[in-house]
Enzyme design. Sequence first.
Site, short mmCIF file in Angstrom:
data_model
loop_
_atom_site.label_atom_id
_atom_site.label_comp_id
_atom_site.label_asym_id
_atom_site.label_seq_id
_atom_site.Cartn_x
_atom_site.Cartn_y
_atom_site.Cartn_z
CG ASN A 131 -1.86 1.52 1.42
OD1 ASN A 131 -1.84 1.84 0.37
ND2 ASN A 131 -2.27 1.76 2.28
CG HIS A 191 -5.61 2.10 5.35
ND1 HIS A 191 -5.53 2.98 6.37
CD2 HIS A 191 -5.09 0.21 5.21
CE1 HIS A 191 -3.96 2.59 5.96
NE2 HIS A 191 -4.03 1.42 6.27
CD GLU A 250 -3.11 5.26 6.53
OE1 GLU A 250 -2.12 5.45 6.92
OE2 GLU A 250 -3.01 5.77 5.57
CD GLU A 266 -5.51 -0.67 8.83
OE1 GLU A 266 -4.31 -0.84 8.08
OE2 GLU A 266 -6.83 -0.45 8.77
N GLY A 274 3.04 2.19 11.60
CA GLY A 274 4.29 3.29 11.55
C GLY A 274 4.39 3.42 12.87
CB SER A 326 5.32 -1.86 12.10
OG SER A 326 4.87 -0.63 12.83
#
Length: 263
Positions: free
Chosen positions: A13, A105, A107, A175, A181, A221
């Site tokens: 991604n 996702h 985000e 996730e 991150g 990560s």
Amino acid sequence: MGVSARTPFIAGNWKMNLDHLQAVAFVQKLHWTLKEAKHDAGTVEVAVFPPFTDLRTVQTLIDADKIPFGLGAQDLSTHDSGAYTGEVSGQFLAKLDARYVIIGHSERRQYHAETDEIVAQKVQAALRHGLVPVICVGETAEDLEKFGASAVPVGQLETALADVPADADIVVAYEPVWAIGSGQAATPEQAQEVCAKLREVVGATLGPDAAARTRVLYGGSVKSGNIASFMREPDVDGALVGGASLVVDEFAAIVRFQKHVGV
């Protein structure tokens, strides 16, 4: 269909990175790197998820050079057409030979207020146009503390699959938002626990055959140093890779996880 029949899936991604010219250079270098390493494309499926503005360019390159990468989009509209400025229809993505589309996702959920119901509508939009939805679910650190490891992602997936036919081709991506991150991935045991629960949801909703064939990915990560440990787990079938997918050598090493010691 048993576990062995699920081809491992490594999905990159790119998020909002790489313009269409940079995308060409990246895909060419990744392809060359994997060829030089004598990677057998049949053992692991690789897909890239560029920004919308790169899709046509990457599709043309993949087709012209016969590069064995799947192509996916990072989102799609709940609508097929109409007065929805800035939206991108699944119909358009299908015409670009995109096979996959990321839906839900973290985000999108966080920054664009996408609810479980919107995610479910987007899953339906993807399926209407023959796209394979990569359905993302996961919990924040607050969710983890309040509800435990699997409650939130299980609930998200149950809603997303409510009206999905049993024979639909889907991918599920776990996730943990607290890991994305952060440099601090979930442990393989944590990932396995939640991925197993998600597979149970697929089985309860779509049936045992769907549970057996559906690939469940881990994302958060992921890097070359930890991918092999995740892939040893029976219910982890691959990875949704973010930042590491933008570094050719690192992403190639993730794709080649089977070459790592003990795998």
